[in-house]
Design a protein around this motif. Structure first.
Motif, PDB file in Angstrom:
ATOM      1  N   VAL A   4     -24.026  28.706  39.942  1.00 50.73           N
ATOM      2  CA  VAL A   4     -22.851  28.055  39.107  1.00 50.73           C
ATOM      3  C   VAL A   4     -22.163  27.110  39.094  1.00 50.73           C
ATOM      4  N   ALA A   5     -21.629  26.527  38.087  1.00 50.63           N
ATOM      5  CA  ALA A   5     -20.405  25.206  38.618  1.00 50.63           C
ATOM      6  C   ALA A   5     -19.528  25.762  38.199  1.00 50.63           C
ATOM      7  N   THR A   6     -18.352  25.390  38.168  1.00 47.04           N
ATOM      8  CA  THR A   6     -17.179  24.924  37.723  1.00 47.04           C
ATOM      9  C   THR A   6     -16.410  23.655  37.212  1.00 47.04           C
ATOM     10  N   SER A   7     -15.402  23.565  36.418  1.00 41.53           N
ATOM     11  CA  SER A   7     -14.508  22.542  36.173  1.00 41.53           C
ATOM     12  C   SER A   7     -13.275  21.988  36.177  1.00 41.53           C
ATOM     13  N   VAL A   8     -12.596  21.933  36.961  1.00 41.52           N
ATOM     14  CA  VAL A   8     -11.108  21.406  36.416  1.00 41.52           C
ATOM     15  C   VAL A   8     -10.407  20.594  35.382  1.00 41.52           C
ATOM     16  N   PHE A  21     -12.800  17.384  37.368  1.00 39.31           N
ATOM     17  CA  PHE A  21     -13.685  17.241  38.247  1.00 39.31           C
ATOM     18  C   PHE A  21     -14.440  19.071  38.062  1.00 39.31           C
ATOM     19  N   ALA A  22     -15.521  18.619  38.567  1.00 41.30           N
ATOM     20  CA  ALA A  22     -16.510  19.420  38.161  1.00 41.30           C
ATOM     21  C   ALA A  22     -16.726  19.650  40.190  1.00 41.30           C
ATOM     22  N   ILE A  23     -17.229  21.080  40.699  1.00 39.88           N
ATOM     23  CA  ILE A  23     -18.114  21.417  41.670  1.00 39.88           C
ATOM     24  C   ILE A  23     -19.746  22.617  41.672  1.00 39.88           C
ATOM     25  N   ASP A  24     -19.999  22.484  41.877  1.00 32.87           N
ATOM     26  CA  ASP A  24     -21.138  23.431  42.504  1.00 32.87           C
ATOM     27  C   ASP A  24     -20.982  24.642  43.066  1.00 32.87           C
ATOM     28  N   ILE A  25     -21.100  25.649  42.861  1.00 29.75           N
ATOM     29  CA  ILE A  25     -19.901  26.452  43.682  1.00 29.75           C
ATOM     30  C   ILE A  25     -21.438  27.044  43.983  1.00 29.75           C
ATOM     31  N   GLY A  26     -22.593  27.058  44.334  1.00 32.01           N
ATOM     32  CA  GLY A  26     -23.951  27.871  44.841  1.00 32.01           C
ATOM     33  C   GLY A  26     -23.743  28.524  43.801  1.00 32.01           C
ATOM     34  N   HIS A  27     -24.156  30.038  44.622  1.00 30.69           N
ATOM     35  CA  HIS A  27     -25.171  30.905  43.797  1.00 30.69           C
ATOM     36  C   HIS A  27     -23.922  32.243  44.461  1.00 30.69           C
ATOM     37  N   CYS A  28     -23.141  32.978  43.207  1.00 26.96           N
ATOM     38  CA  CYS A  28     -21.882  34.074  42.871  1.00 26.96           C
ATOM     39  C   CYS A  28     -22.006  34.310  41.824  1.00 26.96           C
ATOM     40  N   ASN A  30     -20.328  35.254  37.700  1.00 29.89           N
ATOM     41  CA  ASN A  30     -19.015  34.434  36.896  1.00 29.89           C
ATOM     42  C   ASN A  30     -17.652  34.438  37.304  1.00 29.89           C
ATOM     43  N   VAL A  31     -17.444  35.420  37.556  1.00 24.50           N
ATOM     44  CA  VAL A  31     -15.626  36.108  38.006  1.00 24.50           C
ATOM     45  C   VAL A  31     -16.087  34.754  38.902  1.00 24.50           C
ATOM     46  N   ILE A  32     -16.368  34.918  40.112  1.00 21.18           N
ATOM     47  CA  ILE A  32     -16.296  34.003  41.439  1.00 21.18           C
ATOM     48  C   ILE A  32     -15.784  32.835  41.227  1.00 21.18           C
ATOM     49  N   ALA A  33     -16.747  32.055  39.872  1.00 20.63           N
ATOM     50  CA  ALA A  33     -17.014  31.133  39.684  1.00 20.63           C
ATOM     51  C   ALA A  33     -15.267  30.529  39.049  1.00 20.63           C
ATOM     52  N   GLU A  34     -15.068  31.321  38.448  1.00 16.29           N
ATOM     53  CA  GLU A  34     -13.655  31.237  37.051  1.00 16.29           C
ATOM     54  C   GLU A  34     -12.434  31.343  38.527  1.00 16.29           C
ATOM     55  N   LEU A  35     -12.475  32.524  39.052  1.00 14.47           N
ATOM     56  CA  LEU A  35     -11.814  32.223  40.606  1.00 14.47           C
ATOM     57  C   LEU A  35     -11.346  30.727  40.948  1.00 14.47           C
ATOM     58  N   TRP A  36     -12.859  30.594  41.881  1.00 16.13           N
ATOM     59  CA  TRP A  36     -12.444  28.969  42.440  1.00 16.13           C
ATOM     60  C   TRP A  36     -11.933  28.336  41.211  1.00 16.13           C
ATOM     61  N   ALA A  37     -11.904  27.973  39.861  1.00 17.54           N
ATOM     62  CA  ALA A  37     -11.727  27.327  39.219  1.00 17.54           C
ATOM     63  C   ALA A  37     -10.340  27.765  39.168  1.00 17.54           C
ATOM     64  N   ILE A  38      -9.542  28.463  38.700  1.00 19.64           N
ATOM     65  CA  ILE A  38      -8.645  28.681  38.815  1.00 19.64           C
ATOM     66  C   ILE A  38      -7.282  28.436  40.597  1.00 19.64           C
TER      67      ILE A  38
END
Length: 64
Positions: A4-8, A21-28, A30-38
């Motif tokens: 997954v990736a996320t953006s802000v 910006f957008a960032i590649d989170i890796g393998h996780c 969707n919940v973790i990706a959204e929390l990373w974005a926040i």
């Protein structure tokens, strides 16, 4: 888990985009990706000296 990736996107009070910006989170999940974005969004606005801000997200969790 999937890759997954996320953006802000940071906008001013008029809706003008100030930062993106957008960032590649890796393998996780969707919940973790959204929390990373926040978390990253909060870190960016604080590091830029903003004391007040409003955050929006299209993230929702449905609990059954």
């Amino acid at each position: 888990m999937k890759k997954v990736a996320t953006s802000v996107v940071l906008k001013d009070s008029n809706g003008k985009v100030n930062f993106y910006f957008a960032i590649d989170i890796g393998h996780c999940s969707n919940v973790i990706a959204e929390l990373w974005a926040i978390m990253l969004g909060i870190h960016i606005v604080w590091s830029r000296g903003f004391k007040q801000f409003m955050m929006e997200s299209d993230f929702s969790i449905w609990l059954v």
